[in-house]
Motif scaffolding. Structure first.
Motif, PDB file in Angstrom:
ATOM      1  N   ARG A  41      12.785  -2.382  -5.267  1.00 42.91           N
ATOM      2  CA  ARG A  41      13.442  -2.531  -6.579  1.00 42.91           C
ATOM      3  C   ARG A  41      12.578  -3.342  -7.529  1.00 42.91           C
ATOM      4  NH1 ARG A  41      16.192  -6.613  -8.603  1.00 42.91           N
ATOM      5  NH2 ARG A  41      16.528  -7.644  -6.582  1.00 42.91           N
ATOM      6  N   GLU A  42      12.103  -4.493  -7.067  1.00 40.55           N
ATOM      7  CA  GLU A  42      11.355  -5.384  -7.945  1.00 40.55           C
ATOM      8  C   GLU A  42       9.988  -4.824  -8.310  1.00 40.55           C
ATOM      9  OE1 GLU A  42      13.221  -9.724  -6.631  1.00 40.55           O
ATOM     10  OE2 GLU A  42      11.280  -9.067  -5.784  1.00 40.55           O
ATOM     11  N   ARG A  43       9.323  -4.124  -7.376  1.00 42.24           N
ATOM     12  CA  ARG A  43       7.983  -3.588  -7.635  1.00 42.24           C
ATOM     13  C   ARG A  43       8.024  -2.181  -8.228  1.00 42.24           C
ATOM     14  NH1 ARG A  43       4.023  -6.588  -4.875  1.00 42.24           N
ATOM     15  NH2 ARG A  43       4.921  -8.639  -4.416  1.00 42.24           N
ATOM     16  N   GLU A  44       9.228  -1.659  -8.423  1.00 43.73           N
ATOM     17  CA  GLU A  44       9.424  -0.315  -8.982  1.00 43.73           C
ATOM     18  C   GLU A  44       8.680   0.753  -8.165  1.00 43.73           C
ATOM     19  OE1 GLU A  44       8.640  -0.298 -13.189  1.00 43.73           O
ATOM     20  OE2 GLU A  44      10.640  -1.125 -13.592  1.00 43.73           O
ATOM     21  N   ILE A  45       8.804   0.638  -6.852  1.00 45.13           N
ATOM     22  CA  ILE A  45       8.259   1.635  -5.930  1.00 45.13           C
ATOM     23  C   ILE A  45       9.381   2.611  -5.583  1.00 45.13           C
ATOM     24  CG2 ILE A  45       7.257   1.984  -3.627  1.00 45.13           C
ATOM     25  CD1 ILE A  45       6.166  -0.872  -3.816  1.00 45.13           C
ATOM     26  N   PRO A  46       9.138   3.915  -5.589  1.00 43.55           N
ATOM     27  CA  PRO A  46      10.196   4.875  -5.240  1.00 43.55           C
ATOM     28  C   PRO A  46      10.893   4.489  -3.940  1.00 43.55           C
ATOM     29  CG  PRO A  46       8.282   6.045  -6.039  1.00 43.55           C
ATOM     30  CD  PRO A  46       7.873   4.607  -5.941  1.00 43.55           C
ATOM     31  N   PHE A  47      12.229   4.489  -3.973  1.00 42.08           N
ATOM     32  CA  PHE A  47      13.025   4.068  -2.825  1.00 42.08           C
ATOM     33  C   PHE A  47      14.071   5.123  -2.493  1.00 42.08           C
ATOM     34  CE2 PHE A  47      17.046   2.356  -1.268  1.00 42.08           C
ATOM     35  CZ  PHE A  47      16.636   1.801  -0.062  1.00 42.08           C
ATOM     36  N   PHE A  48      14.221   5.396  -1.190  1.00 41.16           N
ATOM     37  CA  PHE A  48      15.219   6.341  -0.704  1.00 41.16           C
ATOM     38  C   PHE A  48      15.962   5.663   0.444  1.00 41.16           C
ATOM     39  CE2 PHE A  48      15.639  11.131   0.607  1.00 41.16           C
ATOM     40  CZ  PHE A  48      16.990  11.086   0.307  1.00 41.16           C
ATOM     41  N   GLY A  49      17.266   5.481   0.290  1.00 42.32           N
ATOM     42  CA  GLY A  49      18.100   4.906   1.345  1.00 42.32           C
ATOM     43  C   GLY A  49      19.050   5.951   1.896  1.00 42.32           C
ATOM     44  N   PRO A  65       0.800  -1.234   0.000  1.00 45.41           N
ATOM     45  CA  PRO A  65       0.000   0.000   0.000  1.00 45.41           C
ATOM     46  C   PRO A  65       0.833   1.285   0.000  1.00 45.41           C
ATOM     47  CG  PRO A  65      -0.713  -1.527   1.734  1.00 45.41           C
ATOM     48  CD  PRO A  65       0.611  -2.003   1.244  1.00 45.41           C
ATOM     49  N   MET A  66       2.160   1.158   0.182  1.00 50.05           N
ATOM     50  CA  MET A  66       2.998   2.353   0.278  1.00 50.05           C
ATOM     51  C   MET A  66       3.221   2.984  -1.107  1.00 50.05           C
ATOM     52  SD  MET A  66       3.547   2.498   3.508  1.00 50.05           S
ATOM     53  CE  MET A  66       1.959   1.710   3.744  1.00 50.05           C
ATOM     54  N   HIS A  67       3.245   4.302  -1.105  1.00 49.74           N
ATOM     55  CA  HIS A  67       3.548   5.021  -2.353  1.00 49.74           C
ATOM     56  C   HIS A  67       5.047   5.227  -2.520  1.00 49.74           C
ATOM     57  CE1 HIS A  67      -0.685   6.550  -1.495  1.00 49.74           C
ATOM     58  NE2 HIS A  67      -0.782   5.744  -2.533  1.00 49.74           N
ATOM     59  N   ALA A  68       5.812   5.019  -1.459  1.00 47.53           N
ATOM     60  CA  ALA A  68       7.267   5.091  -1.520  1.00 47.53           C
ATOM     61  C   ALA A  68       7.810   4.440  -0.255  1.00 47.53           C
ATOM     62  CB  ALA A  68       7.751   6.538  -1.634  1.00 47.53           C
ATOM     63  N   ILE A  69       9.062   3.993  -0.320  1.00 44.54           N
ATOM     64  CA  ILE A  69       9.705   3.295   0.802  1.00 44.54           C
ATOM     65  C   ILE A  69      11.019   3.992   1.115  1.00 44.54           C
ATOM     66  CG2 ILE A  69      10.774   1.118   1.539  1.00 44.54           C
ATOM     67  CD1 ILE A  69       8.777  -0.299  -0.377  1.00 44.54           C
ATOM     68  N   LEU A  70      11.246   4.206   2.405  1.00 42.84           N
ATOM     69  CA  LEU A  70      12.491   4.839   2.849  1.00 42.84           C
ATOM     70  C   LEU A  70      13.124   3.972   3.927  1.00 42.84           C
ATOM     71  CD1 LEU A  70      13.038   8.607   3.525  1.00 42.84           C
ATOM     72  CD2 LEU A  70      13.948   6.920   5.120  1.00 42.84           C
ATOM     73  N   VAL A  71      14.418   3.706   3.777  1.00 47.77           N
ATOM     74  CA  VAL A  71      15.187   2.998   4.810  1.00 47.77           C
ATOM     75  C   VAL A  71      16.192   3.994   5.376  1.00 47.77           C
ATOM     76  CG1 VAL A  71      16.771   1.111   5.321  1.00 47.77           C
ATOM     77  CG2 VAL A  71      14.887   0.761   3.703  1.00 47.77           C
ATOM     78  N   PRO A  72      16.041   4.367   6.657  1.00 51.90           N
ATOM     79  CA  PRO A  72      16.879   5.413   7.245  1.00 51.90           C
ATOM     80  C   PRO A  72      18.182   4.881   7.817  1.00 51.90           C
ATOM     81  CG  PRO A  72      15.222   4.745   8.816  1.00 51.90           C
ATOM     82  CD  PRO A  72      15.002   3.890   7.576  1.00 51.90           C
ATOM     83  N   GLY A  73      18.945   5.768   8.431  1.00 50.37           N
ATOM     84  CA  GLY A  73      20.198   5.401   9.069  1.00 50.37           C
ATOM     85  C   GLY A  73      19.966   4.612  10.345  1.00 50.37           C
ATOM     86  N   GLY A  74      21.051   4.100  10.890  1.00 51.31           N
ATOM     87  CA  GLY A  74      20.987   3.324  12.120  1.00 51.31           C
ATOM     88  C   GLY A  74      22.311   2.617  12.344  1.00 51.31           C
ATOM     89  N   PHE A  75      22.371   1.849  13.430  1.00 50.50           N
ATOM     90  CA  PHE A  75      23.595   1.140  13.785  1.00 50.50           C
ATOM     91  C   PHE A  75      23.247  -0.284  14.217  1.00 50.50           C
ATOM     92  CE2 PHE A  75      24.383   5.619  14.456  1.00 50.50           C
ATOM     93  CZ  PHE A  75      25.611   5.816  13.838  1.00 50.50           C
ATOM     94  N   GLY A  76      24.155  -1.227  13.952  1.00 54.00           N
ATOM     95  CA  GLY A  76      23.968  -2.594  14.397  1.00 54.00           C
ATOM     96  C   GLY A  76      23.193  -3.443  13.402  1.00 54.00           C
ATOM     97  N   ASP A  77      23.227  -4.766  13.661  1.00 50.94           N
ATOM     98  CA  ASP A  77      22.648  -5.699  12.690  1.00 50.94           C
ATOM     99  C   ASP A  77      21.185  -6.004  12.931  1.00 50.94           C
ATOM    100  OD1 ASP A  77      23.015  -7.119  15.025  1.00 50.94           O
ATOM    101  OD2 ASP A  77      23.670  -8.951  14.042  1.00 50.94           O
ATOM    102  N   ARG A  78      20.607  -5.570  14.063  1.00 49.70           N
ATOM    103  CA  ARG A  78      19.205  -5.889  14.315  1.00 49.70           C
ATOM    104  C   ARG A  78      18.318  -5.264  13.232  1.00 49.70           C
ATOM    105  NH1 ARG A  78      15.045  -3.477  17.058  1.00 49.70           N
ATOM    106  NH2 ARG A  78      16.354  -1.844  17.988  1.00 49.70           N
ATOM    107  N   GLY A  79      17.520  -6.111  12.577  1.00 49.04           N
ATOM    108  CA  GLY A  79      16.617  -5.645  11.538  1.00 49.04           C
ATOM    109  C   GLY A  79      17.254  -5.456  10.178  1.00 49.04           C
TER     110      GLY A  79
END
Length: 543
Positions: free
Chosen positions: A372-380, A346-360
């Protein structure tokens, strides 16, 4: 000489001293004055850089590389004045410096005490680097009555005597709670709070009273009578529909007029509030709505991503679009692919923010793959860019691609950065060194490829952005990643550190090693966020 405004808080924490300071700074600025805002933090950490976001919210980074309190983000967003190292100090930093001086023998054998040595250090901080300013607003963290804040209140008292009452004004924030069983507001907590700070030698000039219901004139008169201030200096502060409405709300209640009156300034120009009315017009009269899925690690506390959430709102302001943020815990995507699709489709765009450590981390990588596969706007952003590179490497056939931050790996697509160039020269770090203040911090230049999406968005080939990280994309893997469709469109000027990555064959896919959210303003949205929300709007039309 600069005049000083001291902002304190009583009764309880989280009354909005930071927003008060930022809004007051914006209102004085709107009258043509030059303003700087500072934060005094009573805790013993040298800075918040090693603190968990769940403890203290986000760490805000300045151009000169200081790791500071998140309130400095409010100050910058409301005034547009870039904060500096000299705008945030903690008890820990003050005590560290005093002990270092004592060890060197700088005190010539004197007994080192809270008064005068600690209070003098606080006053030195307040009075430093203020040339050319009309007003310096100093917010004291914590709540009056807390033992750790006592040296700061004492320094405030001394400064009022040192500078003279015409040069200083005290603004005290309090709570006027609504007691539903009684059906009325109660002024007694405010009276006790003012009595507490007055007993320490500081009589407030202006009271900002946080309340859920409108404050009746009778209650304002009672507060004025018992707290020894004029009725006009009792300023009601009700919840606002947006933090960007707070300057307009406080001006309407007379806050800036009352502060100027306390300074005996009668000839101040009227404020030009066009900037703020335009922002609120765009927020109130939006033309569309998008939902952004933020896949992060600290989503249980929105303050952990405060600048990020505000930058998304700014992107909405630029596009006259209402932005709804869906905070999604990356861990829930690590074992259930059906949950991934259910939450992200249902998202119109996906963002993965900063952080530390391997959890998640695997959940974030899964979110990158989904976008990438669904061609949804992505911001990392920062770690989000690194996750995009790990996902891209795995897609290109690099089995086991990972980051050394997460443990030993045979395919270190992301590795510890041990040296880099800065304005001060070569910076070197060791894996077993101190954690605090050792990352690549502050503003650094990056060069953008001429025909890249990033260069088009910025309208420039060279940019300056703020960083906070200690791991980097391993350039050994660049050829493999580029063969897999990732283009490194931004590099450090020496060509050694990747700064921006994008996918030209995707509607909108950009990862950045820096933190663009730290430089976004409601009246000057960051171009990356404005473009990202525009891409989300386009995506919403396809759904």
């Amino acid at each position: 000489m600069a005049r000083f405004i001291f902002v304190t808080g009583g009764v309880v924490s989280s009354l909005g001293k930071g927003l008060l300071s930022a809004s007051l700074g914006a209102l004085l600025q709107a009258r043509g004055y030059k303003v700087r805002i500072r934060k005094f933090d009573p805790y013993l950490n040298v800075d918040p850089g090693t603190m968990s976001p769940y403890q203290h919210g986000e760490v805000y980074v300045t151009d000169d590389g200081a790791e500071t309190d998140l309130d400095l983000g409010h100050y910058e967003r409301f005034t547009g004045v870039s904060a500096r190292q000299s705008d945030n100090v903690t008890s820990g930093r003050i005590y560290r410096d005093i002990i270092a001086r004592e060890r060197r023998g700088d005190y010539l054998g004197a007994t080192v005490q809270v008064i005068p040595h600690v209070t003098n250090a606080i006053k030195e901080f307040a009075l430093s680097d203020i040339d050319g300013l009309d007003f310096v607003i100093c917010e004291i963290g914590g709540t009056v009555g807390d033992i750790e804040s006592l040296p700061f209140v004492e320094a405030l008292r001394q400064l009022r005597n040192d500078l003279g009452r015409d040069q200083t004004v005290s603004v005290h924030t309090t709570l006027v709670p609504w007691i539903s069983a009684a059906g009325e507001l109660k002024t007694k907590p405010t009276q006790h709070s003012v009595r507490e700070i007055a007993s320490l030698g500081v009589q407030p000039d202006v009271l900002l009273c946080r309340c859920e219901k409108p404050l009746p004139d009778s209650d304002r008169e009672k507060i004025a009578l018992f707290c020894n201030v004029p009725k006009s200096a009792v300023i009601p502060a009700l919840d606002a529909r947006s933090i960007y409405d707070v300057p307009l709300q406080y001006h309407g209640e007379g806050l800036d007029d009352e502060v100027l009156r306390a300074f005996r300034i009668a000839d101040a120009p009227a404020p030009d509030l066009t900037r703020w009315t335009e922002i609120m017009d765009r927020l109130d009269n939006y033309e569309g709505e998008v939902t952004i899925g933020v896949v992060g690690k600290y989503v249980g506390l929105p303050d952990a991503y405060k600048s990020l959430s505000e930058a998304l709102v700014h992107g909405g302001i630029a596009n006259r679009t209402r932005v709804k943020i869906r905070w999604l815990d990356a861990e829930m995507f690590e074992s259930d692919e059906s949950e991934l699709a259910a939450q992200l489709e249902p998202m119109h765009a996906i963002l993965v923010p900063g952080g530390f450590g391997d959890r998640g981390s695997e959940g974030k990588i899964a979110a990158v793959k989904f976008a990438r596969e669904r061609e949804i706007p992505f911001f990392g952003i920062c770690l989000g860019m690194q996750m995009a590179c790990i996902e891209g490497a795995r897609e290109a056939g690099v089995d086991g691609a990972s980051s050394t931050e997460f443990g030993e790996t045979t395919e270190p697509v992301i590795g510890l950065i041990t040296e880099w160039m800065s304005e001060a020269g070569l910076q070197e770090r060791a894996a077993d060194g101190d954690m605090g203040g050792t990352m690549r911090l502050g503003a650094y230049e990056a060069e953008l490829g001429g025909n890249s999406r990033a260069a088009s968005i910025y309208g420039a080939s060279r940019i300056v952005e703020r960083h906070r990280h200690r791991y980097e994309v391993n350039t050994h893997y660049l050829p493999t990643l580029e063969e897999g469709g990732l283009v490194f469109s931004g590099m450090s000027p020496d060509g050694r550190l990747p700064e921006v990555v994008e996918r030209p064959d995707h509607p909108w896919f950009i990862g950045v090693q820096f933190h663009p959210e730290l430089k976004s303003r409601p009246f000057d949205p960051h171009p990356l966020f404005a473009s990202f929300i525009e891409a989300a709007v386009n995506q919403s039309r396809l759904v």
